[in-house]
Design a protein around this motif. Structure first.
Motif, PDB file in Angstrom:
ATOM      1  N   MET A 102      25.262  19.267  29.583  1.00 32.65           N
ATOM      2  CA  MET A 102      24.658  20.194  28.629  1.00 32.65           C
ATOM      3  C   MET A 102      24.491  21.568  29.257  1.00 32.65           C
ATOM      4  O   MET A 102      24.059  21.685  30.410  1.00 32.65           O
ATOM      5  CB  MET A 102      23.293  19.690  28.145  1.00 32.65           C
ATOM      6  N   ILE A 103      24.841  22.593  28.502  1.00 31.75           N
ATOM      7  CA  ILE A 103      24.570  23.971  28.888  1.00 31.75           C
ATOM      8  C   ILE A 103      23.335  24.435  28.131  1.00 31.75           C
ATOM      9  O   ILE A 103      23.338  24.488  26.901  1.00 31.75           O
ATOM     10  CB  ILE A 103      25.768  24.888  28.586  1.00 31.75           C
ATOM     11  N   LEU A 104      22.273  24.739  28.850  1.00 28.37           N
ATOM     12  CA  LEU A 104      21.027  25.229  28.252  1.00 28.37           C
ATOM     13  C   LEU A 104      20.948  26.730  28.477  1.00 28.37           C
ATOM     14  O   LEU A 104      21.044  27.200  29.618  1.00 28.37           O
ATOM     15  CB  LEU A 104      19.825  24.530  28.883  1.00 28.37           C
ATOM     16  N   LEU A 105      20.758  27.481  27.379  1.00 29.53           N
ATOM     17  CA  LEU A 105      20.880  28.939  27.428  1.00 29.53           C
ATOM     18  C   LEU A 105      19.676  29.634  26.809  1.00 29.53           C
ATOM     19  O   LEU A 105      18.907  29.049  26.044  1.00 29.53           O
ATOM     20  CB  LEU A 105      22.125  29.386  26.655  1.00 29.53           C
ATOM     21  N   ALA A 106      19.580  30.934  27.129  1.00 27.33           N
ATOM     22  CA  ALA A 106      18.629  31.822  26.466  1.00 27.33           C
ATOM     23  C   ALA A 106      19.205  33.229  26.476  1.00 27.33           C
ATOM     24  O   ALA A 106      20.083  33.553  27.281  1.00 27.33           O
ATOM     25  CB  ALA A 106      17.270  31.800  27.166  1.00 27.33           C
ATOM     26  N   ASP A 107      18.720  34.058  25.565  1.00 24.22           N
ATOM     27  CA  ASP A 107      19.110  35.458  25.507  1.00 24.22           C
ATOM     28  C   ASP A 107      18.096  36.297  26.268  1.00 24.22           C
ATOM     29  O   ASP A 107      16.913  35.937  26.364  1.00 24.22           O
ATOM     30  CB  ASP A 107      19.158  35.949  24.060  1.00 24.22           C
ATOM     31  N   SER A 108      18.549  37.411  26.787  1.00 27.98           N
ATOM     32  CA  SER A 108      17.627  38.350  27.412  1.00 27.98           C
ATOM     33  C   SER A 108      16.769  38.997  26.346  1.00 27.98           C
ATOM     34  O   SER A 108      17.227  39.230  25.222  1.00 27.98           O
ATOM     35  CB  SER A 108      18.404  39.431  28.174  1.00 27.98           C
ATOM     36  N   PRO A 109      15.496  39.325  26.657  1.00 26.05           N
ATOM     37  CA  PRO A 109      14.648  40.012  25.678  1.00 26.05           C
ATOM     38  C   PRO A 109      15.280  41.328  25.247  1.00 26.05           C
ATOM     39  O   PRO A 109      15.900  42.030  26.038  1.00 26.05           O
ATOM     40  CB  PRO A 109      13.342  40.239  26.438  1.00 26.05           C
ATOM     41  N   SER A 110      15.133  41.647  23.978  1.00 23.22           N
ATOM     42  CA  SER A 110      15.693  42.890  23.461  1.00 23.22           C
ATOM     43  C   SER A 110      14.982  44.086  24.076  1.00 23.22           C
ATOM     44  O   SER A 110      13.768  44.244  23.953  1.00 23.22           O
ATOM     45  CB  SER A 110      15.541  42.941  21.931  1.00 23.22           C
ATOM     46  N   THR A 111      15.717  44.942  24.769  1.00 22.32           N
ATOM     47  CA  THR A 111      15.105  46.118  25.387  1.00 22.32           C
ATOM     48  C   THR A 111      14.576  47.082  24.345  1.00 22.32           C
ATOM     49  O   THR A 111      13.632  47.823  24.589  1.00 22.32           O
ATOM     50  CB  THR A 111      16.120  46.829  26.286  1.00 22.32           C
ATOM     51  N   ASP A 186      22.786  34.703  27.468  1.00 21.77           N
ATOM     52  CA  ASP A 186      22.837  35.620  28.608  1.00 21.77           C
ATOM     53  C   ASP A 186      22.556  34.959  29.950  1.00 21.77           C
ATOM     54  O   ASP A 186      23.006  35.447  30.986  1.00 21.77           O
ATOM     55  CB  ASP A 186      21.826  36.755  28.398  1.00 21.77           C
ATOM     56  N   TRP A 187      21.790  33.877  29.957  1.00 23.07           N
ATOM     57  CA  TRP A 187      21.475  33.190  31.199  1.00 23.07           C
ATOM     58  C   TRP A 187      21.204  31.727  30.901  1.00 23.07           C
ATOM     59  O   TRP A 187      20.669  31.371  29.845  1.00 23.07           O
ATOM     60  CB  TRP A 187      20.249  33.794  31.883  1.00 23.07           C
ATOM     61  N   GLY A 188      21.581  30.875  31.831  1.00 25.29           N
ATOM     62  CA  GLY A 188      21.314  29.462  31.655  1.00 25.29           C
ATOM     63  C   GLY A 188      21.871  28.651  32.800  1.00 25.29           C
ATOM     64  O   GLY A 188      22.110  29.169  33.887  1.00 25.29           O
ATOM     65  N   TYR A 189      22.074  27.390  32.526  1.00 26.17           N
ATOM     66  CA  TYR A 189      22.629  26.508  33.554  1.00 26.17           C
ATOM     67  C   TYR A 189      23.310  25.317  32.898  1.00 26.17           C
ATOM     68  O   TYR A 189      23.069  24.990  31.722  1.00 26.17           O
ATOM     69  CB  TYR A 189      21.553  26.040  34.530  1.00 26.17           C
ATOM     70  N   LEU A 190      24.181  24.681  33.654  1.00 23.28           N
ATOM     71  CA  LEU A 190      24.849  23.460  33.241  1.00 23.28           C
ATOM     72  C   LEU A 190      24.228  22.281  33.975  1.00 23.28           C
ATOM     73  O   LEU A 190      24.151  22.283  35.206  1.00 23.28           O
ATOM     74  CB  LEU A 190      26.344  23.536  33.575  1.00 23.28           C
ATOM     75  N   ASN A 191      23.764  21.302  33.221  1.00 18.85           N
ATOM     76  CA  ASN A 191      23.304  20.046  33.804  1.00 18.85           C
ATOM     77  C   ASN A 191      24.317  18.974  33.415  1.00 18.85           C
ATOM     78  O   ASN A 191      24.342  18.513  32.275  1.00 18.85           O
ATOM     79  CB  ASN A 191      21.911  19.679  33.292  1.00 18.85           C
ATOM     80  N   PRO A 291      30.645  20.072  27.090  1.00 17.30           N
ATOM     81  CA  PRO A 291      29.207  19.783  27.114  1.00 17.30           C
ATOM     82  C   PRO A 291      28.512  20.144  25.801  1.00 17.30           C
ATOM     83  O   PRO A 291      29.032  20.920  24.991  1.00 17.30           O
ATOM     84  CB  PRO A 291      28.704  20.676  28.254  1.00 17.30           C
ATOM     85  N   VAL A 292      27.351  19.571  25.608  1.00 25.52           N
ATOM     86  CA  VAL A 292      26.434  20.059  24.575  1.00 25.52           C
ATOM     87  C   VAL A 292      26.079  21.496  24.925  1.00 25.52           C
ATOM     88  O   VAL A 292      25.900  21.832  26.098  1.00 25.52           O
ATOM     89  CB  VAL A 292      25.153  19.200  24.534  1.00 25.52           C
ATOM     90  N   ILE A 293      25.973  22.353  23.925  1.00 28.59           N
ATOM     91  CA  ILE A 293      25.589  23.750  24.159  1.00 28.59           C
ATOM     92  C   ILE A 293      24.364  24.049  23.302  1.00 28.59           C
ATOM     93  O   ILE A 293      24.394  23.875  22.083  1.00 28.59           O
ATOM     94  CB  ILE A 293      26.733  24.724  23.806  1.00 28.59           C
ATOM     95  N   LEU A 294      23.289  24.495  23.928  1.00 32.17           N
ATOM     96  CA  LEU A 294      22.032  24.772  23.234  1.00 32.17           C
ATOM     97  C   LEU A 294      21.452  26.091  23.705  1.00 32.17           C
ATOM     98  O   LEU A 294      21.184  26.270  24.893  1.00 32.17           O
ATOM     99  CB  LEU A 294      21.025  23.632  23.497  1.00 32.17           C
ATOM    100  N   ASN A 295      21.274  27.017  22.760  1.00 34.72           N
ATOM    101  CA  ASN A 295      20.643  28.301  23.045  1.00 34.72           C
ATOM    102  C   ASN A 295      19.239  28.282  22.440  1.00 34.72           C
ATOM    103  O   ASN A 295      19.086  28.246  21.212  1.00 34.72           O
ATOM    104  CB  ASN A 295      21.465  29.451  22.449  1.00 34.72           C
ATOM    105  N   LEU A 296      18.224  28.291  23.286  1.00 36.27           N
ATOM    106  CA  LEU A 296      16.852  28.183  22.793  1.00 36.27           C
ATOM    107  C   LEU A 296      16.346  29.476  22.159  1.00 36.27           C
ATOM    108  O   LEU A 296      15.372  29.454  21.406  1.00 36.27           O
ATOM    109  CB  LEU A 296      15.920  27.753  23.918  1.00 36.27           C
ATOM    110  N   SER A 297      16.979  30.612  22.435  1.00 32.70           N
ATOM    111  CA  SER A 297      16.561  31.862  21.789  1.00 32.70           C
ATOM    112  C   SER A 297      16.905  31.864  20.306  1.00 32.70           C
ATOM    113  O   SER A 297      16.135  32.343  19.477  1.00 32.70           O
ATOM    114  CB  SER A 297      17.218  33.065  22.475  1.00 32.70           C
ATOM    115  N   THR A 298      18.069  31.337  19.980  1.00 32.57           N
ATOM    116  CA  THR A 298      18.504  31.269  18.579  1.00 32.57           C
ATOM    117  C   THR A 298      18.222  29.912  17.964  1.00 32.57           C
ATOM    118  O   THR A 298      18.167  29.778  16.743  1.00 32.57           O
ATOM    119  CB  THR A 298      20.013  31.539  18.472  1.00 32.57           C
TER     120      THR A 298
END
Length: 494
Positions: A102-111, A186-191, A291-298
């Protein structure tokens, strides 16, 4: 329940993950050897438990120890040990579990919306809630800590940081020109040791395991009210007019709990958007090992396809479906008034065969396909079906597993908060521990009843219960009927 004297009878309402696993664990405890156990479910199909529109019934559910909270991460790792057992007669066998990673992701905060001093968005500054990026970083720390423990079953070699959007796109195999418009994260990791389970087949396997004990009486029917005498709950009244009685009643009805019990502002039913796309055998072969791909920001995620069907979904704040509170709902205590405002309850294909998710949800799921799936020929392919999966959300994302403080003989096990399925092989043991008055210390504050009687002073309380643990994306407060009303019936679906 007197911890020194077992009840002569227990009625479990609901045969989802919490209800079915509790029934199984009760059959394993010598303390309950003489207790009669009945499981009631509203499933309309004879011999099928749970109902086909339950949140635990679907083509796939994510199995992961990837949590920002160390207690849930540790418990999920324990459950993962069972899922990884691939022998045919074990839970993870016969294709019920697939270790895809699984790739767990998040977006950077909007500047543009961030505070220049703190780097936090306005909503975070106001509420001081955890962001998705914080959640993913804490999850990264927890899985690496677990991987350092040999007994956890996690492999440090299979956990890899994806430090920027370029690394994310490379790991996903997506076209950078496409991802530039629909960024996957924008950032995450693969487990590599996470994966997914065939939820429907897993529940069928577990149901058969419980049935084979010969200790559980399964009953079809919908509970319309909990019966009571004085300050004690004595059973349930069914829509057929039948009454079931028991010394102890366990309500494990998931998103339908609010139809039976006033949850006192602790949990709310939210509908989550899912869609399915038919693909060819060649496309299946190209995607099934990703892998499963999950973006927690969206909240958007894609699970590798099975049997030539690709699923895309959104783990978000969800839609609420306010309905007038039934006078049959059990109040917080004898004599207490029921809330004047409405209660969010599920609306599914069983109650509305023509139900589709709102266009707003379909458009978001389409963005996920374009950002996360490398096959361009799928980016505009129509969905063959959609569905709402109903969560029971708390504000913290914690479960609710406790005796009801206002009524004797009543125990509540609900509020899976969109992440309960993976705990199927272990949660029953903990629920029965709670029944016996031994709630695990790490979950004591998390799972206890937190309601109060001040609910009549709060208007439209349902809109105020929002899960803010960092794991949700999208927009809070979407009302299902309003979103459906916006749809133009003549506009072609995507």
């Amino acid at each position: 329940m007197d911890p020194s004297s077992p009840p002569s009878s227990i009625l479990i309402i609901g045969s989802g993950v919490f209800g079915l696993s509790t029934a199984f664990e009760l059959t394993r405890r010598p303390f309950f050897a003489r207790t009669s156990i009945t499981v009631l479910d509203r499933s309309p199909d004879n011999g099928v438990f749970p109902s086909s529109d339950a949140s635990s019934i679907d083509s796939s559910r994510i199995i992961r120890p990837d949590y920002a909270d160390p207690a849930y991460a540790s418990l999920a790792a324990k459950a993962h040990e069972y899922w990884r057992q691939q022998v045919d007669d074990e839970l993870g066998g016969q294709g019920r579990y697939t270790e895809s990673g699984m790739i767990l992701l998040a977006d950077s905060p909007s500047t543009a919306q961030a505070d220049p001093k703190t780097g936090l968005g306005a909503k975070q500054v106001e509420e001081k809630k955890k962001s998705a990026l914080e959640y993913v970083r804490e999850s990264w720390d927890n899985v690496r800590a677990l991987a350092a423990q040999e007994a956890s079953g996690l492999s440090a070699e299979k956990i890899r940081e994806l430090p920027n959007a370029t690394a994310v796109m490379e790991a996903m195999g997506t076209d950078p020109t496409i991802a530039a418009v629909n960024r996957p994260g924008d950032w995450g990791y693969l487990n590599g040791t996470s994966g997914w389970a065939d939820a429907e087949k897993s529940m069928a396997w577990f149901f058969n395991k419980v049935r084979q004990t010969g200790r559980v009486n399964f009953v079809h029917g919908t509970a319309t009210a909990l019966t009571r005498t004085g300050d004690r709950v004595t059973g349930a009244r069914l829509d057929s007019g039948r009454h079931l009685e028991a010394d102890l009643v366990i309500v494990a009805t998931g998103a339908w709990t609010g139809a039976l019990v006033d949850l006192a502002g602790q949990a709310i039913a939210t509908g989550q958007a899912l869609a399915y796309m038919d693909i060819t055998p060649e496309e299946q072969a190209a995607l099934c090992r990703r892998p499963v791909i999950l973006n927690l920001s969206t909240g958007l995620f894609v699970i590798p396809p099975a049997v030539c069907q690709l699923k895309v979904a959104r783990h978000s704040y969800g839609y609420i479906n306010p309905q007038p509170t039934s006078p049959d709902v059990l109040p917080t205590r004898p004599g207490a008034r029921l809330p004047a405002n409405s209660t969010s309850l599920p609306r599914t294909l069983l109650s509305d065969p023509n139900l589709r998710i709102p266009s707003e949800g379909e458009a978001d799921l389409r963005r996920a396909i374009r950002a996360m799936v490398p096959l361009k020929e799928l980016h505009n392919r129509p969905f063959v079906k959609t569905r709402l999966c109903w969560y029971t959300d708390t504000s913290t994302g914690d479960f609710l597993i406790d005796y009801h403080p206002g009524w004797k003989g009543l125990f509540v096990a609900t509020a899976g908060s969109g992440h309960g399925f993976k705990f199927l092989p272990v949660i029953g043991e903990l629920i029965v521990d709670c029944l016996k008055g031994r709630r695990p210390a790490e979950f004591d504050e998390k799972w206890k009843w937190k309601g109060n009687d001040a609910k009549e002073d709060v208007q439209q309380l349902d809109k105020h219960i929002v899960t803010e643990d960092g794991s949700r994306g999208g927009r809070p407060g979407l009302i299902l009927a309003e979103e459906l009303a916006k749809d133009n019936s003549l506009k072609p679906r995507m």
